[in-house]
Design an enzyme around this catalytic site. Sequence first.
Site, PDB file in Angstrom:
ATOM      1  N   SER A   1       7.437   2.798  12.734  1.00 44.45           N
ATOM      2  CA  SER A   1       8.435   3.867  12.792  1.00 44.45           C
ATOM      3  C   SER A   1       9.154   3.799  14.132  1.00 44.45           C
ATOM      4  CB  SER A   1       7.753   5.229  12.649  1.00 44.45           C
ATOM      5  OG  SER A   1       8.621   6.287  12.993  1.00 44.45           O
TER       6      SER A   1
ATOM      7  N   THR B   1       0.833  -1.194   0.000  1.00 41.42           N
ATOM      8  CA  THR B   1       0.000   0.000   0.000  1.00 41.42           C
ATOM      9  C   THR B   1       0.872   1.251   0.000  1.00 41.42           C
ATOM     10  OG1 THR B   1      -0.200   0.089   2.426  1.00 41.42           O
ATOM     11  CG2 THR B   1      -1.818  -1.233   1.216  1.00 41.42           C
TER      12      THR B   1
ATOM     13  N   SER C   1       2.428   2.846  -2.390  1.00 42.12           N
ATOM     14  CA  SER C   1       3.711   2.430  -2.981  1.00 42.12           C
ATOM     15  C   SER C   1       4.067   3.161  -4.261  1.00 42.12           C
ATOM     16  CB  SER C   1       3.682   0.912  -3.238  1.00 42.12           C
ATOM     17  OG  SER C   1       2.490   0.516  -3.879  1.00 42.12           O
ATOM     18  N   THR C   2       3.519   4.363  -4.444  1.00 41.09           N
ATOM     19  CA  THR C   2       3.860   5.117  -5.642  1.00 41.09           C
ATOM     20  C   THR C   2       5.138   5.940  -5.476  1.00 41.09           C
ATOM     21  OG1 THR C   2       2.403   6.932  -4.959  1.00 41.09           O
ATOM     22  CG2 THR C   2       1.459   5.246  -6.408  1.00 41.09           C
TER      23      THR C   2
ATOM     24  N   GLY D   1       8.721   6.804  -2.447  1.00 38.08           N
ATOM     25  CA  GLY D   1       9.353   6.630  -1.150  1.00 38.08           C
ATOM     26  C   GLY D   1       9.633   5.196  -0.771  1.00 38.08           C
ATOM     27  N   ILE D   2       9.469   4.895   0.516  1.00 32.82           N
ATOM     28  CA  ILE D   2       9.739   3.568   1.034  1.00 32.82           C
ATOM     29  C   ILE D   2       8.839   2.529   0.372  1.00 32.82           C
ATOM     30  CG2 ILE D   2       9.563   2.116   3.098  1.00 32.82           C
ATOM     31  CD1 ILE D   2      10.498   4.548   4.738  1.00 32.82           C
ATOM     32  N   GLY D   3       7.571   2.872   0.168  1.00 36.53           N
ATOM     33  CA  GLY D   3       6.641   1.924  -0.439  1.00 36.53           C
ATOM     34  C   GLY D   3       7.073   1.502  -1.822  1.00 36.53           C
TER      35      GLY D   3
ATOM     36  N   TYR E   1       0.980  11.061  15.942  1.00 39.25           N
ATOM     37  CA  TYR E   1       1.668  10.141  15.024  1.00 39.25           C
ATOM     38  C   TYR E   1       2.327   9.005  15.795  1.00 39.25           C
ATOM     39  CZ  TYR E   1       5.192   8.522  11.665  1.00 39.25           C
ATOM     40  OH  TYR E   1       5.985   7.747  10.841  1.00 39.25           O
TER      41      TYR E   1
END
Length: 264
Positions: free
Chosen positions: A141, A13, A15-16, A18-20, A154
């Site tokens: 995180s 999810t 995932s367009t 960065g980390i994803g 957060y």
Amino acid sequence: MHINLQGKTALVTASTGGIGFAIAKGLALTGADVIINGRSDSSVDKALARLREAAPQATLSGIAADLGNAEGAGILTAALPVVDILVNNAGIYKLADFFEGDDDCWEDHWQTNVMSGVRLSRALVPAMLERGWGRVVFISSESARNVPADMIHYGVSKTAQLSLARGLAKRVAGSGVTVNSVLPGPTLSDGLADMFEEERARSGKTLETLTTEFVMTHRPTSLIQRAATVDEVANMVVYVCSKQSSATSGAALRVDGGVVDDIL
């Protein structure tokens, strides 16, 4: 170690970028069929084009859905094939003082950071149990353990992910399905790069220099004394999704560069 996930289908999810995106790329390079997800068709299409360049032999697809609400999660799950690997990467963060952050701020973080993973796990894990194999990973995180004073909302949502993952791991114990959390620390992702773009142009410093200065100022306990790369985080996630990681479940695995100052 050679990780081979051919024949497995993975959903990552958010995932367009960065980390994803790095996780999706890592899984695609191991042979998994990968489904990426973003909030819009345009972001999904652009990410798929990038991913096809990085992993031309992979079987890739994408589904646009906003996972910040139940409707979006329903759109995503209704469009999915059978999924063997679920990486719950969707998450948001916003600076807000505890005394100024309103209920909407808390609710937005809870819905995206926690309930998206609840909804997808509830929908997808039963089929994994039937097949006797599956991997669920929550991208938490270091803020789950080192709660930031300027983003308590957060930190709370990320700590909740650890409880969710541990509890779900217990619920599926002995089934062949594992559930784990991965805890990145400061990471040189698209969001961090955007945050420093103006300073980079003004100062002439490289992005790596600026992020290192940021880490040493705001996370001085870092043992690597720099930001991690998205690929370094993805490497841990790919391992946890692998067949080789079958003895690891219910764990909170840190890729925080040693920011959290303890031995556990």
